[in-house]
Design a protein around this motif. Sequence first.
Motif, PDB file in Angstrom:
ATOM      1  N   LEU A 228       0.864  -1.400   0.081  1.00 23.29           N
ATOM      2  CA  LEU A 228       0.215  -0.040   0.053  1.00 23.29           C
ATOM      3  C   LEU A 228       0.868   1.261  -0.011  1.00 23.29           C
ATOM      4  CD1 LEU A 228      -2.902  -0.948   2.659  1.00 23.29           C
ATOM      5  CD2 LEU A 228      -2.914  -0.809   0.035  1.00 23.29           C
ATOM      6  N   GLN A 229       0.287   2.371  -0.415  1.00 26.04           N
ATOM      7  CA  GLN A 229       0.977   3.562  -0.428  1.00 26.04           C
ATOM      8  C   GLN A 229       0.982   4.124   0.922  1.00 26.04           C
ATOM      9  OE1 GLN A 229      -0.164   6.213  -3.663  1.00 26.04           O
ATOM     10  NE2 GLN A 229      -0.261   4.736  -5.132  1.00 26.04           N
ATOM     11  N   HIS A 230       2.174   5.092   1.321  1.00 21.53           N
ATOM     12  CA  HIS A 230       1.942   5.724   2.799  1.00 21.53           C
ATOM     13  C   HIS A 230       0.886   6.472   2.892  1.00 21.53           C
ATOM     14  CE1 HIS A 230       6.106   4.581   4.021  1.00 21.53           C
ATOM     15  NE2 HIS A 230       6.646   5.152   2.846  1.00 21.53           N
ATOM     16  N   MET A 231       0.384   7.133   2.113  1.00 25.19           N
ATOM     17  CA  MET A 231      -0.891   7.708   2.168  1.00 25.19           C
ATOM     18  C   MET A 231      -2.019   7.036   2.641  1.00 25.19           C
ATOM     19  SD  MET A 231      -2.397  10.833   0.282  1.00 25.19           S
ATOM     20  CE  MET A 231      -3.648  12.017   0.747  1.00 25.19           C
ATOM     21  N   ASP A 232      -2.141   5.620   1.699  1.00 22.46           N
ATOM     22  CA  ASP A 232      -3.092   4.589   2.186  1.00 22.46           C
ATOM     23  C   ASP A 232      -2.974   4.318   3.646  1.00 22.46           C
ATOM     24  OD1 ASP A 232      -3.649   5.104  -0.509  1.00 22.46           O
ATOM     25  OD2 ASP A 232      -2.638   3.195  -1.128  1.00 22.46           O
ATOM     26  N   MET A 233      -1.849   4.112   3.798  1.00 22.49           N
ATOM     27  CA  MET A 233      -1.611   3.543   5.388  1.00 22.49           C
ATOM     28  C   MET A 233      -2.356   4.503   6.468  1.00 22.49           C
ATOM     29  SD  MET A 233      -0.513   0.574   5.372  1.00 22.49           S
ATOM     30  CE  MET A 233      -0.457   0.049   6.945  1.00 22.49           C
ATOM     31  N   ASP A 234      -2.116   5.860   5.951  1.00 21.11           N
ATOM     32  CA  ASP A 234      -2.818   6.832   7.042  1.00 21.11           C
ATOM     33  C   ASP A 234      -4.362   6.615   7.282  1.00 21.11           C
ATOM     34  OD1 ASP A 234      -0.534   8.004   7.211  1.00 21.11           O
ATOM     35  OD2 ASP A 234      -0.706   9.506   5.770  1.00 21.11           O
ATOM     36  N   LEU A 235      -4.995   6.154   6.019  1.00 22.15           N
ATOM     37  CA  LEU A 235      -6.308   5.712   5.997  1.00 22.15           C
ATOM     38  C   LEU A 235      -6.662   4.418   6.957  1.00 22.15           C
ATOM     39  CD1 LEU A 235      -7.083   6.264   2.156  1.00 22.15           C
ATOM     40  CD2 LEU A 235      -7.717   7.817   4.061  1.00 22.15           C
ATOM     41  N   VAL A 236      -5.617   3.619   6.615  1.00 22.73           N
ATOM     42  CA  VAL A 236      -5.776   2.533   7.704  1.00 22.73           C
ATOM     43  C   VAL A 236      -5.707   2.428   9.074  1.00 22.73           C
ATOM     44  CG1 VAL A 236      -4.552   0.027   8.422  1.00 22.73           C
ATOM     45  CG2 VAL A 236      -4.745   0.700   5.859  1.00 22.73           C
ATOM     46  N   ASP A 237      -4.844   3.521   9.564  1.00 21.72           N
ATOM     47  CA  ASP A 237      -4.722   4.055  11.020  1.00 21.72           C
ATOM     48  C   ASP A 237      -5.936   4.925  11.414  1.00 21.72           C
ATOM     49  OD1 ASP A 237      -2.263   2.846  10.956  1.00 21.72           O
ATOM     50  OD2 ASP A 237      -0.933   4.517  10.550  1.00 21.72           O
ATOM     51  N   LYS A 238      -6.437   5.279  10.371  1.00 19.89           N
ATOM     52  CA  LYS A 238      -7.729   5.963  10.861  1.00 19.89           C
ATOM     53  C   LYS A 238      -8.878   5.077  11.159  1.00 19.89           C
ATOM     54  CE  LYS A 238      -7.121  10.341   8.465  1.00 19.89           C
ATOM     55  NZ  LYS A 238      -7.577  11.397   7.458  1.00 19.89           N
ATOM     56  N   ILE A 239      -8.707   3.680  10.175  1.00 23.59           N
ATOM     57  CA  ILE A 239      -9.826   3.001  10.550  1.00 23.59           C
ATOM     58  C   ILE A 239      -9.550   2.344  12.042  1.00 23.59           C
ATOM     59  CG2 ILE A 239     -10.532   0.532   9.948  1.00 23.59           C
ATOM     60  CD1 ILE A 239     -10.061   1.165   7.122  1.00 23.59           C
ATOM     61  N   LEU A 240      -8.235   2.166  12.419  1.00 24.20           N
ATOM     62  CA  LEU A 240      -8.118   1.818  13.781  1.00 24.20           C
ATOM     63  C   LEU A 240      -8.591   2.621  14.935  1.00 24.20           C
ATOM     64  CD1 LEU A 240      -4.412   0.440  13.055  1.00 24.20           C
ATOM     65  CD2 LEU A 240      -6.558  -1.116  13.567  1.00 24.20           C
ATOM     66  N   GLU A 241      -8.253   3.661  14.693  1.00 19.66           N
ATOM     67  CA  GLU A 241      -8.854   4.682  15.454  1.00 19.66           C
ATOM     68  C   GLU A 241     -10.175   4.803  15.740  1.00 19.66           C
ATOM     69  OE1 GLU A 241      -7.271   6.719  17.781  1.00 19.66           O
ATOM     70  OE2 GLU A 241      -5.344   5.651  17.026  1.00 19.66           O
ATOM     71  N   ASN A 242     -10.977   4.584  14.648  1.00 25.23           N
ATOM     72  CA  ASN A 242     -12.386   4.453  14.765  1.00 25.23           C
ATOM     73  C   ASN A 242     -12.898   3.404  15.363  1.00 25.23           C
ATOM     74  OD1 ASN A 242     -12.628   6.897  13.401  1.00 25.23           O
ATOM     75  ND2 ASN A 242     -12.779   6.093  11.273  1.00 25.23           N
ATOM     76  N   MET A 243     -12.287   2.134  15.099  1.00 28.79           N
ATOM     77  CA  MET A 243     -12.640   0.955  15.436  1.00 28.79           C
ATOM     78  C   MET A 243     -12.686   1.005  17.098  1.00 28.79           C
ATOM     79  SD  MET A 243     -14.389  -0.353  13.089  1.00 28.79           S
ATOM     80  CE  MET A 243     -14.810  -1.843  14.308  1.00 28.79           C
ATOM     81  N   LYS A 244     -11.700   1.684  17.815  1.00 33.91           N
ATOM     82  CA  LYS A 244     -11.349   1.773  19.305  1.00 33.91           C
ATOM     83  C   LYS A 244     -12.330   2.378  19.811  1.00 33.91           C
ATOM     84  CE  LYS A 244      -6.365   1.843  18.856  1.00 33.91           C
ATOM     85  NZ  LYS A 244      -5.123   2.807  19.236  1.00 33.91           N
ATOM     86  N   GLN A 245     -13.698   2.891  19.163  1.00 38.10           N
ATOM     87  CA  GLN A 245     -14.924   3.488  19.748  1.00 38.10           C
ATOM     88  C   GLN A 245     -15.774   2.548  19.850  1.00 38.10           C
ATOM     89  OE1 GLN A 245     -15.838   7.021  17.581  1.00 38.10           O
ATOM     90  NE2 GLN A 245     -13.797   7.673  17.283  1.00 38.10           N
ATOM     91  N   TYR A 246     -15.742   1.523  19.043  1.00 36.79           N
ATOM     92  CA  TYR A 246     -16.792   0.357  19.232  1.00 36.79           C
ATOM     93  C   TYR A 246     -16.316  -0.946  20.238  1.00 36.79           C
ATOM     94  CZ  TYR A 246     -18.610   2.953  15.168  1.00 36.79           C
ATOM     95  OH  TYR A 246     -18.846   3.897  14.401  1.00 36.79           O
TER      96      TYR A 246
END
Length: 246
Positions: A228-246
């Motif tokens: 994945l591209q570096h910028m794409d990995m930023d999106l992956v990390d955002k998913i992780l942050e969002n899932m911590k709320q559930y």
Amino acid sequence: MSVVTSLLDEGERDNEFWYDTRIKVFKVEERHFKVSIGLLINQSEFFNDLFTDASASVDVENQQEEGSEQFPIFIADETASAFTLLLKWVYKRETTGWTLDDWLESLRMASKFRVPSLITAAMKFVTAKKSKVPPVKVIGLCVTYHLDWTWCRKAIAQLCNVHKIELRKPGSGPDIPLQLYWEILEVREIILKRRLVGTSYPFYCHVCQDTKGANGCRNCSDENVTILQHMDMDLVDKILENMKQY
């Protein structure tokens, strides 16, 4: 170096190096285990609560303490083989010859008896490249045992790669949480649009964590490597942050 002996009441107990030397007998199925509980208390939050937060259970009529050979502590709903894996880790750190199934069983035991060090070791094995555990399976383990979502970073990166893995809708195969499904679907759409418009960023290999070409990672020959591209990995990390709320 000189050593001077002193009475215990002249000092205080060290919080880290003061092990309980009591010997306890456990019964799992028809097998008995006799161990010193010091390390068990130190490494298992479950057994720490069991032996330190409550007074020892005593059979008043026979004056026998629970955990003796006559009155072993019965571990219900468990197998002797699974309990053996737990004790091998706690007392010996012995994992030689463990299969993937052994690690998965040890993860279950570590979650049940709250042994953080074994959870970490098991998840490192499960998420390693050589284990070849499907990403949906990794995510399922994190959901089942309420683990830190950080363990799912590589798995989510794999599912976000539109060129590698077909994303199954929950109910049509091995399930992932519905919220995570929609999060990944949205990221895949963003990544696909970036590819279509020719957006170019350095590529990132989630296995060796190095920047490589778009055609694959020179360090990792495994065809399942997700690039994945570096910028794409930023999106992956955002998913992780969002899932911590559930």
